[in-house]
Design an enzyme around this catalytic site. Structure first.
Site, short mmCIF file in Angstrom:
data_model
loop_
_atom_site.label_atom_id
_atom_site.label_comp_id
_atom_site.label_asym_id
_atom_site.label_seq_id
_atom_site.Cartn_x
_atom_site.Cartn_y
_atom_site.Cartn_z
N HIS A 1 0.85 -1.19 0.00
CA HIS A 1 0.00 0.00 0.00
C HIS A 1 0.89 1.25 0.00
O HIS A 1 2.08 1.18 0.34
CB HIS A 1 -0.91 0.00 1.22
CG HIS A 1 -2.07 -0.93 1.09
ND1 HIS A 1 -2.65 -1.57 2.15
CD2 HIS A 1 -2.77 -1.33 -0.01
CE1 HIS A 1 -3.65 -2.32 1.74
NE2 HIS A 1 -3.75 -2.20 0.43
N LYS B 1 5.24 1.53 0.72
CA LYS B 1 6.11 1.32 -0.44
C LYS B 1 7.59 1.52 -0.10
O LYS B 1 8.45 0.77 -0.58
CB LYS B 1 5.67 2.19 -1.60
CG LYS B 1 4.34 1.71 -2.19
CD LYS B 1 3.99 2.42 -3.44
CE LYS B 1 2.57 2.15 -3.90
NZ LYS B 1 2.12 0.78 -3.92
N THR C 1 2.71 -5.22 -8.34
CA THR C 1 1.82 -4.19 -8.84
C THR C 1 2.69 -3.03 -9.31
O THR C 1 3.85 -2.89 -8.90
CB THR C 1 0.82 -3.76 -7.76
OG1 THR C 1 1.51 -3.48 -6.56
CG2 THR C 1 -0.22 -4.85 -7.52
N THR D 1 4.56 -0.36 -6.85
CA THR D 1 5.44 -1.12 -5.96
C THR D 1 6.62 -1.68 -6.75
O THR D 1 7.77 -1.59 -6.31
CB THR D 1 4.66 -2.26 -5.27
OG1 THR D 1 3.61 -1.68 -4.47
CG2 THR D 1 5.57 -3.10 -4.39
N SER E 1 -1.21 -0.95 -11.65
CA SER E 1 -1.33 -0.46 -10.28
C SER E 1 -2.47 -1.23 -9.60
O SER E 1 -3.43 -1.64 -10.26
CB SER E 1 -1.66 1.04 -10.33
OG SER E 1 -1.97 1.52 -9.05
N GLY E 2 -2.35 -1.43 -8.29
CA GLY E 2 -3.36 -2.20 -7.55
C GLY E 2 -4.79 -1.75 -7.82
O GLY E 2 -5.64 -2.57 -8.21
N ASP F 1 -3.94 -5.93 -8.41
CA ASP F 1 -4.25 -6.94 -7.40
C ASP F 1 -4.93 -8.14 -8.05
O ASP F 1 -4.63 -9.29 -7.74
CB ASP F 1 -5.16 -6.37 -6.30
CG ASP F 1 -4.54 -5.24 -5.51
OD1 ASP F 1 -3.30 -5.21 -5.39
OD2 ASP F 1 -5.30 -4.39 -5.02
N ASP G 1 -1.29 -1.50 4.75
CA ASP G 1 -1.42 -0.36 5.66
C ASP G 1 -2.80 -0.43 6.29
O ASP G 1 -3.79 -0.08 5.65
CB ASP G 1 -1.24 0.95 4.90
CG ASP G 1 -1.46 2.17 5.77
OD1 ASP G 1 -1.56 2.02 7.01
OD2 ASP G 1 -1.53 3.28 5.21
N HIS H 1 -10.17 0.25 -3.08
CA HIS H 1 -10.24 -1.04 -3.78
C HIS H 1 -10.13 -2.19 -2.78
O HIS H 1 -9.60 -3.25 -3.10
CB HIS H 1 -9.17 -1.11 -4.87
CG HIS H 1 -7.76 -1.09 -4.36
ND1 HIS H 1 -7.21 0.00 -3.77
CD2 HIS H 1 -6.80 -2.04 -4.36
CE1 HIS H 1 -5.97 -0.27 -3.42
NE2 HIS H 1 -5.70 -1.51 -3.77
N ASP I 1 -10.93 -5.74 -3.82
CA ASP I 1 -9.90 -6.42 -4.62
C ASP I 1 -8.83 -7.01 -3.71
O ASP I 1 -8.34 -8.12 -3.96
CB ASP I 1 -9.24 -5.44 -5.60
CG ASP I 1 -10.21 -4.87 -6.61
OD1 ASP I 1 -11.19 -5.57 -6.95
OD2 ASP I 1 -9.99 -3.73 -7.05
N ARG J 1 -8.01 -13.89 -0.31
CA ARG J 1 -8.82 -15.12 -0.34
C ARG J 1 -8.20 -16.13 -1.30
O ARG J 1 -8.08 -17.32 -0.98
CB ARG J 1 -10.26 -14.82 -0.75
CG ARG J 1 -11.17 -16.04 -0.71
CD ARG J 1 -12.60 -15.71 -1.08
NE ARG J 1 -12.76 -15.30 -2.45
CZ ARG J 1 -12.75 -16.14 -3.49
NH1 ARG J 1 -12.56 -17.42 -3.31
NH2 ARG J 1 -12.93 -15.68 -4.71
#
Length: 126
Positions: free
Chosen positions: A12, A16, A38, A41, A59-60, A65, A85, A92, A95, A101
């Site tokens: 997050h 970073k 991502t 990052t 990007s996430g 993600d 974080d 998001h 996501d 999961r």
């Protein structure tokens, strides 16, 4: 992603810098892995350690993600390090939860903070 073990890195925004420093400290271990990350990052990791094999995804919040989740589902990611974080709301968040999961469903090692990531890396390096 053919060949070798694959490590996914996500952080997050407020984490970073921590991820870039973590990559720098673990340069030797990471050099033996294919890394997917991502977008932002991955860019920060490459700035810190330019010689790593890092594939930057989106990007996430723009689907990164979910891209990593798809790689987990297809068996292409062997471990996930995600510096979360917990104090900043994420637009998001669904996501992020879906990605976690999938890591649980496919039983891949997942570290969500630096202390756990240190243990994970120690086991991967052994």
């Amino acid at each position: 992603m053919a060949g070798g073990k694959c490590l996914a890195l996500i952080a997050h925004d407020q984490k970073k810098d921590d991820m870039a420093e973590f990559a720098r400290r673990n340069r030797e271990t990471f050099a033996n892995w294919k890394i997917v990350a991502t977008g932002t990052t991955g860019g920060r990791v490459l700035e810190a350690v330019p010689d790593l094999d890092v594939t930057r995804l989106k990007s996430g919040p723009l689907g990164g993600d979910q891209q990593i989740g798809a790689l987990i589902a297809t068996g292409e990611v062997d471990a996930l390090i995600f510096f979360v974080d917990p104090l900043t709301p994420m637009p998001h968040d669904v996501d992020v939860k879906a990605l976690m999961r999938l890591a649980i469903v496919y039983d891949i090692p997942m570290a969500l903070n630096e202390a756990t990531a240190d243990k994970l890396i120690a086991n991967l390096h052994a």
